[in-house]
Design a protein around this motif. Structure first.
Motif, PDB file in Angstrom:
ATOM      1  N   ARG A  87      21.571  38.921  69.790  1.00 43.98           N
ATOM      2  CA  ARG A  87      21.243  40.173  69.261  1.00 43.98           C
ATOM      3  C   ARG A  87      21.778  40.866  68.096  1.00 43.98           C
ATOM      4  O   ARG A  87      20.593  41.394  67.277  1.00 43.98           O
ATOM      5  N   ALA A  94      19.386  38.843  65.183  1.00 39.02           N
ATOM      6  CA  ALA A  94      17.807  40.317  65.494  1.00 39.02           C
ATOM      7  C   ALA A  94      17.712  40.931  65.055  1.00 39.02           C
ATOM      8  O   ALA A  94      16.903  41.646  64.098  1.00 39.02           O
ATOM      9  N   ALA A  95      19.229  41.902  65.547  1.00 36.30           N
ATOM     10  CA  ALA A  95      19.649  43.078  64.786  1.00 36.30           C
ATOM     11  C   ALA A  95      19.433  43.263  63.295  1.00 36.30           C
ATOM     12  O   ALA A  95      18.735  44.263  62.223  1.00 36.30           O
ATOM     13  N   GLU A 144      15.615  42.590  61.321  1.00 39.92           N
ATOM     14  CA  GLU A 144      14.838  43.612  61.948  1.00 39.92           C
ATOM     15  C   GLU A 144      15.303  44.887  61.542  1.00 39.92           C
ATOM     16  O   GLU A 144      14.329  45.156  60.089  1.00 39.92           O
ATOM     17  N   ALA A 145      16.560  44.846  60.477  1.00 44.95           N
ATOM     18  CA  ALA A 145      16.369  46.339  59.474  1.00 44.95           C
ATOM     19  C   ALA A 145      16.605  45.841  58.312  1.00 44.95           C
ATOM     20  O   ALA A 145      15.950  46.574  57.656  1.00 44.95           O
ATOM     21  N   ALA A 154      14.257  43.188  56.764  1.00 45.76           N
ATOM     22  CA  ALA A 154      12.529  43.435  57.031  1.00 45.76           C
ATOM     23  C   ALA A 154      11.964  45.056  56.928  1.00 45.76           C
ATOM     24  O   ALA A 154      11.798  45.249  56.215  1.00 45.76           O
ATOM     25  N   ALA A 155      12.983  46.089  57.586  1.00 49.09           N
ATOM     26  CA  ALA A 155      12.380  47.148  57.181  1.00 49.09           C
ATOM     27  C   ALA A 155      13.073  48.103  56.087  1.00 49.09           C
ATOM     28  O   ALA A 155      11.921  48.558  55.465  1.00 49.09           O
ATOM     29  N   ALA A 160      21.133  47.615  60.657  1.00 49.79           N
ATOM     30  CA  ALA A 160      21.358  46.700  61.875  1.00 49.79           C
ATOM     31  C   ALA A 160      22.804  47.392  62.708  1.00 49.79           C
ATOM     32  O   ALA A 160      22.497  47.383  63.940  1.00 49.79           O
ATOM     33  N   ILE A 164      13.355  35.677  56.783  1.00 51.66           N
ATOM     34  CA  ILE A 164      12.108  37.570  57.109  1.00 51.66           C
ATOM     35  C   ILE A 164      10.906  36.479  56.944  1.00 51.66           C
ATOM     36  O   ILE A 164       9.686  36.432  58.104  1.00 51.66           O
ATOM     37  N   SER A 168       6.370  32.977  63.925  1.00 51.26           N
ATOM     38  CA  SER A 168       5.589  34.088  65.092  1.00 51.26           C
ATOM     39  C   SER A 168       3.709  33.740  64.731  1.00 51.26           C
ATOM     40  O   SER A 168       3.386  33.671  65.732  1.00 51.26           O
ATOM     41  N   HIS A 183       2.785  43.700  57.893  1.00 49.93           N
ATOM     42  CA  HIS A 183       4.223  43.637  57.767  1.00 49.93           C
ATOM     43  C   HIS A 183       4.316  42.549  56.549  1.00 49.93           C
ATOM     44  O   HIS A 183       5.739  42.489  55.655  1.00 49.93           O
TER      45      HIS A 183
END
Length: 204
Positions: free
Chosen positions: A13, A16-17, A20-21, A23-24, A43, A64, A71, A105
């Motif tokens: 987790r 993954a966080a 995600e953080a 990438a943003a 994150a 990333i 995906s 993205h």
């Protein structure tokens, strides 16, 4: 009493966080302005935790891009099949590729990567290498069709590069370099069909 694999799931987790953080942050601030400190804060983890998962900002960024690519390819069967029409297989392959190239993205991060690569040639080489690995599936398909006698070329790799260029010349580079809007669904369909037909007219 905690479950035996609870720590592993917590680690997953956190990873993954972080992804995600990061990438943003890369999309919003660009590569140079994004730091591991900012990623950690976004994150909700420590900077040490970020480095435990990713040894450098370069490796995190490359991961990333690779995750985005993977995906988008999850549902794709890249294996050449003798029992299916060649054109139908090629249309499926190119349609899947088109979905990736129209992922906002991916497009934003690819733009960031190109700008970052100007200042960091090693980063550019790493990103290109990772993306080339993911694009190898189309090359394998072309080679298999050549071995089966359904495509004729002495240089399958060159033929594959031509096919990639047909797609990217309309659905990637104009958007990345010139800021043009993504292709509409109708334009995507037209490009996929025209590219497949041009390729098969030359090599089938």
């Amino acid at each position: 009493m905690p479950e035996p694999h609870a720590p592993d799931r917590l680690t997953d987790r956190k990873r993954a966080a972080i992804l995600e953080a990061a990438a943003a942050e890369f999309r919003q601030s660009g590569y140079a302005a994004t730091s591991m400190d900012r990623i950690a804060a976004s994150a909700g983890v420590s900077k040490r935790t970020v480095y435990n998962h990713f040894p450098s900002k370069e490796s995190l960024f490359a991961q990333i891009l690779q995750a985005l690519w993977e995906s988008s390819m999850d549902a794709l069967d890249l294996a050449y099949r003798d029992d299916r029409p060649l054109r139908a297989q090629l249309l499926d392959l190119l349609s899947q590729k088109m979905r990736l190239l129209n992922d906002p993205h991916f497009t934003e991060l690819a733009r960031v990567a190109i700008v970052a690569g100007i200042h960091s040639p090693q980063l550019a080489q790493d990103v290109v290498a990772r993306m080339s690995d993911r694009e190898e599936g189309l090359s394998l398909w072309v080679r298999a069709a050549v071995r089966a006698g359904r495509l004729k070329t002495r240089d399958p790799q060159f033929a594959t590069m031509q096919l990639q260029a047909l797609i990217k010349g309309f659905a990637f580079w104009p958007q990345i370099a010139l800021g043009q809007p993504p292709l509409s669904a109708a334009q995507q369909k037209q490009l996929v069909e025209a590219s497949a037909d041009m390729f098969l007219a030359r090599y089938a």
